[in-house]
Design a protein around this motif. Structure first.
Motif, PDB file in Angstrom:
ATOM      1  N   GLU A  56       0.817  -1.119   0.082  1.00 49.67           N
ATOM      2  CA  GLU A  56      -0.161   0.014  -0.045  1.00 49.67           C
ATOM      3  C   GLU A  56       0.679   1.181   0.009  1.00 49.67           C
ATOM      4  N   ALA A  57       1.961   1.260   0.523  1.00 53.95           N
ATOM      5  CA  ALA A  57       3.018   2.449   0.564  1.00 53.95           C
ATOM      6  C   ALA A  57       3.619   2.494  -0.507  1.00 53.95           C
ATOM      7  N   ALA A  58       3.961   1.657  -1.489  1.00 56.90           N
ATOM      8  CA  ALA A  58       4.719   1.597  -2.655  1.00 56.90           C
ATOM      9  C   ALA A  58       4.347   2.703  -3.719  1.00 56.90           C
ATOM     10  N   LEU A  59       5.309   3.337  -4.264  1.00 54.65           N
ATOM     11  CA  LEU A  59       5.337   4.371  -5.066  1.00 54.65           C
ATOM     12  C   LEU A  59       5.022   3.596  -6.506  1.00 54.65           C
ATOM     13  N   ASP A  60       3.834   3.741  -6.804  1.00 50.34           N
ATOM     14  CA  ASP A  60       3.231   3.102  -8.213  1.00 50.34           C
ATOM     15  C   ASP A  60       4.116   3.503  -9.313  1.00 50.34           C
ATOM     16  N   LEU A  61       4.737   2.495 -10.086  1.00 42.86           N
ATOM     17  CA  LEU A  61       5.473   2.880 -11.353  1.00 42.86           C
ATOM     18  C   LEU A  61       4.978   1.955 -12.418  1.00 42.86           C
ATOM     19  N   GLY A  62       5.229   2.323 -13.842  1.00 46.83           N
ATOM     20  CA  GLY A  62       4.846   1.409 -14.861  1.00 46.83           C
ATOM     21  C   GLY A  62       3.353   1.606 -15.089  1.00 46.83           C
ATOM     22  N   VAL A  63       2.457   0.652 -15.288  1.00 45.91           N
ATOM     23  CA  VAL A  63       1.287   0.546 -15.698  1.00 45.91           C
ATOM     24  C   VAL A  63       0.531   0.628 -14.164  1.00 45.91           C
ATOM     25  N   LYS A  64      -0.631   1.216 -14.022  1.00 49.60           N
ATOM     26  CA  LYS A  64      -1.214   1.539 -13.010  1.00 49.60           C
ATOM     27  C   LYS A  64      -1.680   0.156 -12.237  1.00 49.60           C
ATOM     28  N   GLY A  65      -1.502   0.198 -10.933  1.00 49.07           N
ATOM     29  CA  GLY A  65      -1.641  -1.181 -10.192  1.00 49.07           C
ATOM     30  C   GLY A  65      -0.412  -2.095 -10.322  1.00 49.07           C
TER      31      GLY A  65
END
Length: 521
Positions: free
Chosen positions: A492-501
């Motif tokens: 939940e805390a990770a910074l989303d990278l690339g494709v959403k999700g």
């Protein structure tokens, strides 16, 4: 049919009449006319009758009526027989029709409905791979073979295999089993996590695969399998660097630039299952609290501690560079050694012993910076460790985007980690797949190297060490978090990278340790 026959007879008769009429109306001598034309008969010298050939005496006259009538009768007779010829013989059997391949017709494309969806490539199922390795050099991305292997390194031992006995059996039963099958027992160990005795046995000369398969039918045996090989997941070290703080971009990226002094990993036990840790290095002085070696009497020439030392310095270095969790208690479990081919390698038997020892010593985190094939024994050991509240973090692998997530990272109970660089770009040689959970800095990472130096290294091993250190901080701050809580908090805390999700390249995203530590419950 009668009507058709009558029509044919009529045609024949008309031909006959036409023939007769044409023959009988021809002019008989020169000077006669035929239509509007005058017939000219060439004049030849007359030959006396006595000199003429005898056959001319029998020549028929110029009247062709007889032959014409004969021709017509013949035609009529043939036509009358034709219907009979067309009837099949009652003894004739119709042959079976030959199969005719249907003509190729290309599929019609579906009507366009706007933007076409991205086609998902389905990968063939991977055959279980007995060997796991850590590449010492950077490799280009390439398709994986049917058996998971790293470079040209062997995937399993050619001299030994592993037999796991059923739970509850004693060591005396293990000796009896080896004696019954006339096998040389290299080593055996009681894995407390499984309550099972594990045997490392030498391959007898001339043994066939079916012979080992027969052992699995023995009532004392839980499984018999290859003794899989594993290798460290790091690139070759670069030229040694001076320990300048600006080389450690990872701490700022993870949000660990400034933390309260109380959040330092104190009281948490973290096991580094690797090649051993060089405790005499200035960066790691006093960090290791307990240690175990799968081969305590090993010669010094086979002891190569570089990879384990590098991983340990990322987690807990106290001088020359800064570790993620400087006060954590490190447990050093040595499973890797230099083999006769010059490769640093560990096998299934020794890794299972190291994991079992680590959990017995109270480790709540296992750092597994190596990769390899699916191994039922190792999977069972890690599942049992997770049931006791120990969380395992493993490297996804350094074989490139065409390679799936390696084991043990791909197991459900393990956190699979990939690597990113200073700009949050994916590490070029990182494995990819649905099993990826988190990304973390793993490119050009400052590590302890040599006897007292430092260097830059890249690989998913380095990224794994950052995640293990961050979990140590979480357990230090909130000791009651279990395995499921930690995995959820980090995701939940990770910074989303690339494709959403969640995606096969970055998982849930790049680790944000600061956000995970101070997330609202």
């Amino acid at each position: 049919m009668k009507r058709a026959f009558s029509r044919k007879v009529a045609i024949a008769l008309s031909l006959l009449v036409a023939t007769v009429s044409s023959v009988t109306t021809l002019p008989a001598k020169a000077g006669d006319t035929y239509g509007n034309q005058r017939i000219v008969v060439p004049q030849y010298p007359k030959v006396p009758a006595s000199d003429r050939p005898t056959y001319r005496e029998n020549r028929p006259s110029g009247n062709m009526l007889g032959p014409a009538i004969g021709l017509g009768i013949t035609v009529i007779q043939q036509m009358s027989r034709q219907p009979r010829y067309q009837q099949p013989d009652p003894r004739y059997q119709q042959p079976n029709p030959r199969y005719q391949r249907p003509a190729y017709r290309p599929a019609q494309p579906a009507p366009s409905k706007g933007k076409r969806p991205v086609r998902q490539v389905r990968r063939p199922a991977q055959r279980p791979n007995p060997y796991v390795s850590l590449p010492e050099t950077l490799r280009t991305a390439r398709a994986k073979p049917r058996i998971y292997a790293i470079g040209d390194k062997p995937f399993a031992s050619e001299t030994s295999f592993v037999v796991v006995l059923k739970p509850g059996l004693s060591l005396s039963v293990a000796h009896a089993f080896a004696k019954d099958y006339h096998l040389d027992l290299i080593e055996m160990s009681h894995i407390k996590l499984l309550d099972q005795v594990t045997l490392k046995l030498a391959y007898p000369e001339g043994i066939a695969g079916r012979d080992i398969l027969e052992m699995t039918t023995d009532r004392r045996v839980a499984r018999a399998q290859p003794n899989y090989f594993y290798y460290p997941m790091a690139s070759a070290q670069s030229v040694a660097q001076e320990p300048f703080s600006e080389l450690q971009y990872a701490l700022e990226t993870l949000g660990l630039g400034e933390l309260d002094e109380g959040i330092n990993g104190e009281g948490v036990r973290l096991a580094v299952i690797d090649s051993g840790i060089r405790e005499t290095h200035p960066a790691l002085s006093g960090v290791v609290t307990k240690k175990f070696s799968a081969f305590p009497s090993e010669l010094s020439e086979t002891v190569i501690m570089d990879h384990g030392t590098s991983v340990a310095s990322i987690i807990a270095a106290r001088a020359g560079m800064r570790g993620v969790a400087q006060k954590v208690s490190l447990l050093s479990a040595r499973a890797f050694r230099l083999n006769e081919d010059g490769e640093v390698v560990a096998d299934s038997f020794d890794l299972a012993r190291c994991i079992d020892w680590s959990v017995e010593q109270g480790a709540t985190i296992l750092n597994l910076s190596f990769a390899g094939s699916r191994d039922q024994m190792l999977e069972a050991v890690l599942d049992a460790a997770a049931d006791k509240g120990t969380i395992a973090v493993a490297a996804a692998g350094n074989e490139g985007g065409d390679s799936p997530v390696a084991f043990p990272a791909a197991y459900e109970s393990v956190i699979a980690v990939t690597a990113t660089d200073e700009n949050d770009a994916l590490y070029l040689f990182a494995n990819q797949g649905e099993g990826i959970e988190l990304a973390a800095p793993g490119v050009d990472i400052l590590v302890a190297a040599g006897l007292e130096g430092f260097a830059l290294q890249s690989g998913t091993s380095m990224a794994t060490a950052h995640v293990s250190g961050a979990i140590a901080l979480l357990k230090n701050k909130e000791p009651d978090l279990d395995v499921a809580d930690i995995k959820k908090r980090l995701a939940e805390a990770a910074l989303d990278l690339g494709v959403k999700g969640r995606d096969p390249q970055f998982g849930f995203g790049r680790l944000d340790a600061h956000k995970a530590l101070f997330a609202e419950n």
